[in-house]
Scaffold this motif. Structure first.
Motif, PDB file in Angstrom:
ATOM      1  N   GLN A  27       0.764  -1.213   0.076  1.00 22.51           N
ATOM      2  CA  GLN A  27      -0.044   0.109   0.072  1.00 22.51           C
ATOM      3  C   GLN A  27       0.820   1.262   0.047  1.00 22.51           C
ATOM      4  OE1 GLN A  27      -3.440   0.096  -0.390  1.00 22.51           O
ATOM      5  NE2 GLN A  27      -2.939  -1.967  -0.803  1.00 22.51           N
ATOM      6  N   THR A  28       1.960   1.109   0.636  1.00 22.50           N
ATOM      7  CA  THR A  28       2.820   2.497   0.672  1.00 22.50           C
ATOM      8  C   THR A  28       3.415   2.604  -0.705  1.00 22.50           C
ATOM      9  OG1 THR A  28       3.661   1.927   3.026  1.00 22.50           O
ATOM     10  CG2 THR A  28       5.142   3.147   1.665  1.00 22.50           C
ATOM     11  N   VAL A  29       3.758   1.627  -1.418  1.00 21.08           N
ATOM     12  CA  VAL A  29       4.329   1.765  -2.954  1.00 21.08           C
ATOM     13  C   VAL A  29       3.196   2.483  -3.794  1.00 21.08           C
ATOM     14  CG1 VAL A  29       4.625   0.379  -5.061  1.00 21.08           C
ATOM     15  CG2 VAL A  29       5.668  -0.379  -2.926  1.00 21.08           C
ATOM     16  N   ILE A  30       1.928   2.121  -3.332  1.00 26.15           N
ATOM     17  CA  ILE A  30       0.903   2.942  -4.391  1.00 26.15           C
ATOM     18  C   ILE A  30       0.820   4.170  -3.875  1.00 26.15           C
ATOM     19  CG2 ILE A  30      -1.525   3.033  -4.723  1.00 26.15           C
ATOM     20  CD1 ILE A  30      -2.014   0.070  -4.115  1.00 26.15           C
ATOM     21  N   ALA A  31       1.313   4.612  -2.707  1.00 24.25           N
ATOM     22  CA  ALA A  31       1.191   5.801  -2.205  1.00 24.25           C
ATOM     23  C   ALA A  31       2.223   6.749  -2.738  1.00 24.25           C
ATOM     24  CB  ALA A  31       1.126   6.155  -0.597  1.00 24.25           C
ATOM     25  N   VAL A  32       3.522   6.200  -2.877  1.00 28.80           N
ATOM     26  CA  VAL A  32       4.550   6.938  -3.143  1.00 28.80           C
ATOM     27  C   VAL A  32       4.837   6.979  -4.729  1.00 28.80           C
ATOM     28  CG1 VAL A  32       6.175   6.328  -1.647  1.00 28.80           C
ATOM     29  CG2 VAL A  32       6.137   4.627  -3.353  1.00 28.80           C
ATOM     30  N   ARG A  33       3.869   6.247  -5.419  1.00 33.53           N
ATOM     31  CA  ARG A  33       3.741   6.175  -6.920  1.00 33.53           C
ATOM     32  C   ARG A  33       2.882   7.388  -7.153  1.00 33.53           C
ATOM     33  NH1 ARG A  33       3.493  -0.255  -8.486  1.00 33.53           N
ATOM     34  NH2 ARG A  33       5.811  -0.515  -8.758  1.00 33.53           N
ATOM     35  N   LEU A  74      -0.732   7.369   4.295  1.00 33.61           N
ATOM     36  CA  LEU A  74      -0.001   6.558   5.160  1.00 33.61           C
ATOM     37  C   LEU A  74      -0.298   6.803   6.403  1.00 33.61           C
ATOM     38  CD1 LEU A  74       3.844   7.456   4.040  1.00 33.61           C
ATOM     39  CD2 LEU A  74       2.361   5.653   3.106  1.00 33.61           C
ATOM     40  N   THR A  75      -1.076   7.920   6.962  1.00 35.17           N
ATOM     41  CA  THR A  75      -1.554   7.777   8.222  1.00 35.17           C
ATOM     42  C   THR A  75      -2.795   6.971   8.214  1.00 35.17           C
ATOM     43  OG1 THR A  75      -1.080  10.095   8.712  1.00 35.17           O
ATOM     44  CG2 THR A  75      -2.988   9.400   9.876  1.00 35.17           C
ATOM     45  N   ALA A  76      -3.673   6.656   7.298  1.00 34.07           N
ATOM     46  CA  ALA A  76      -4.712   5.736   7.198  1.00 34.07           C
ATOM     47  C   ALA A  76      -4.033   4.205   7.380  1.00 34.07           C
ATOM     48  CB  ALA A  76      -5.374   5.969   6.007  1.00 34.07           C
ATOM     49  N   ALA A 133      10.019   2.146   0.654  1.00 33.14           N
ATOM     50  CA  ALA A 133       9.654   2.260  -0.568  1.00 33.14           C
ATOM     51  C   ALA A 133      10.174   3.447  -1.407  1.00 33.14           C
ATOM     52  CB  ALA A 133       8.128   2.302  -0.869  1.00 33.14           C
ATOM     53  N   VAL A 134      10.963   3.340  -2.445  1.00 31.30           N
ATOM     54  CA  VAL A 134      11.699   4.526  -3.240  1.00 31.30           C
ATOM     55  C   VAL A 134      11.053   4.316  -4.507  1.00 31.30           C
ATOM     56  CG1 VAL A 134      13.855   5.049  -4.052  1.00 31.30           C
ATOM     57  CG2 VAL A 134      13.864   4.190  -1.724  1.00 31.30           C
ATOM     58  N   HIS A 135      10.759   5.492  -4.968  1.00 25.38           N
ATOM     59  CA  HIS A 135      10.001   5.598  -6.405  1.00 25.38           C
ATOM     60  C   HIS A 135      10.611   6.731  -7.068  1.00 25.38           C
ATOM     61  CE1 HIS A 135       7.080   5.411  -9.656  1.00 25.38           C
ATOM     62  NE2 HIS A 135       6.573   6.527  -9.590  1.00 25.38           N
ATOM     63  N   LEU A 136      10.980   6.284  -8.401  1.00 23.23           N
ATOM     64  CA  LEU A 136      11.797   7.234  -9.354  1.00 23.23           C
ATOM     65  C   LEU A 136      10.819   7.544 -10.045  1.00 23.23           C
ATOM     66  CD1 LEU A 136      14.086   5.440  -7.863  1.00 23.23           C
ATOM     67  CD2 LEU A 136      15.435   5.761  -9.770  1.00 23.23           C
ATOM     68  N   THR A 142      10.169   1.404  -9.006  1.00 26.32           N
ATOM     69  CA  THR A 142      10.094   1.524  -7.507  1.00 26.32           C
ATOM     70  C   THR A 142      10.944   0.307  -6.991  1.00 26.32           C
ATOM     71  OG1 THR A 142       7.841   2.032  -8.149  1.00 26.32           O
ATOM     72  CG2 THR A 142       8.538   1.351  -5.837  1.00 26.32           C
ATOM     73  N   CYS A 143      11.782   0.939  -6.095  1.00 31.96           N
ATOM     74  CA  CYS A 143      12.611  -0.113  -5.350  1.00 31.96           C
ATOM     75  C   CYS A 143      12.056  -0.170  -3.644  1.00 31.96           C
ATOM     76  CB  CYS A 143      13.847   0.349  -5.220  1.00 31.96           C
ATOM     77  SG  CYS A 143      15.254  -0.729  -4.523  1.00 31.96           S
ATOM     78  N   THR A 144      11.803  -1.496  -3.417  1.00 32.46           N
ATOM     79  CA  THR A 144      11.275  -1.946  -2.012  1.00 32.46           C
ATOM     80  C   THR A 144      12.057  -2.710  -1.307  1.00 32.46           C
ATOM     81  OG1 THR A 144       9.900  -3.711  -2.954  1.00 32.46           O
ATOM     82  CG2 THR A 144       9.082  -1.569  -2.866  1.00 32.46           C
TER      83      THR A 144
END
Length: 279
Positions: A27-33, A74-76, A133-136, A142-144
């Motif tokens: 879910q964090t990946v979805i947020a950073v994207r 992320l707070t959710a 999660a690191v998104h470019l 995306t690197c996780t």
């Protein structure tokens, strides 16, 4: 990075926690994207700044654009997790869960129409990074990393370089922040000189996280930095650790967020890098 961050335990409870953390990471990946997409829409032309005040406002505008997306999502996910509000801060965190987020890692590059920037989000639990999660946004990559489960670039597992000769290595360093203490600046300069003598190629640029991603992927062999903050070192430290690399301070001692220096390297060149940086 303390070896204890890799200890996920053998109990059923630990396995359940790991599974839950994997779901949070997805879910964090979805947020950073999503945040990266918003920043990509703002990217293109150089943003002219005629004063430090104008620069700070432009940096804050990018941060706010990403945080408006990241913070509610992320707070959710973890309502009780606190946020590190001071992005450049270092040192240990109080007990409990924390979101360590850099909404525009390499923000100054974004403003100068340079491609080296990212969005990062890391969950820290009792001072141990759980996942990152690191998104470019410009490449869509995306690197996780999940503690104990390895590091992946768009699902492909990564491993650090098998290089054993510093003389054949590409190494890198980064400026932790503008207006650094003169003593630190001079130490950075002397370390670059020493590495130019011992390594094959030395790269110097910001941000740190992208250098650490390259170490984790085996593209470069070592990265070091003097001073630094949780937001620019914790994500990459977890990437390198989970990719089989070694983390320490520049003198080879165990690294913590309170350390005055940082070194991440492939195991085969770590000792040589320590020797070079300790001269």
């Amino acid at each position: 990075m303390p070896e204890s961050i890799r200890d996920t335990g053998g109990s059923a409870a630990a396995g359940s926690a790991a599974g839950s953390d994997a779901g949070l990471l997805a879910q964090t990946v979805i947020a950073v994207r999503a945040a990266g997409s918003a920043l990509r829409e703002r990217f293109g032309e150089v943003v002219p700044c005629q004063s430090r005040e104008e620069l700070i406002r432009a940096l804050a505008a990018n941060d706010d654009t990403a945080l408006d997306i990241l913070r509610p999502r992320l707070t959710a996910l973890r309502p009780d997790a606190r946020w590190v509000e001071d992005e450049p801060a270092g040192g240990a965190l109080p007990a409990g869960e924390w979101w360590v987020v850099d909404p525009a890692e390499g923000n100054v590059n974004h403003l100068h129409a340079l491609p080296d920037w990212a969005v990062t989000a890391t969950l820290v639990r009792d001072n141990r990074p759980v996942f990152t999660a690191v998104h470019l946004p410009l490449t869509g990559e995306t690197c996780t990393a999940l503690t104990g489960a390895g590091v992946h670039l768009d699902g492909r597992p990564l491993h650090v370089s098998r290089t054993t000769d510093l003389g054949l290595s590409i190494v890198a360093t980064s400026q932790a922040r503008p207006d650094e203490d003169e003593k630190v600046v001079r130490r950075v300069g002397s370390s670059v000189t020493e590495m130019l003598l011992d390594a094959l190629v030395v790269r110097t640029s910001v941000p740190a996280t992208l250098h650490l991603l390259n170490v984790a992927a085996g593209r470069t062999d070592a990265f070091w930095q003097f001073a630094g903050a949780r937001a620019d070192l914790l994500p990459g430290a977890l990437l390198v650790t989970e990719a089989g690399g070694r983390i320490s301070d520049a003198e080879g001692r165990p690294w913590t967020p309170e350390s005055a220096s940082f070194l991440a390297a492939a195991p085969g060149v770590h000792a040589a890098a320590v020797a070079t940086l300790s001269r």
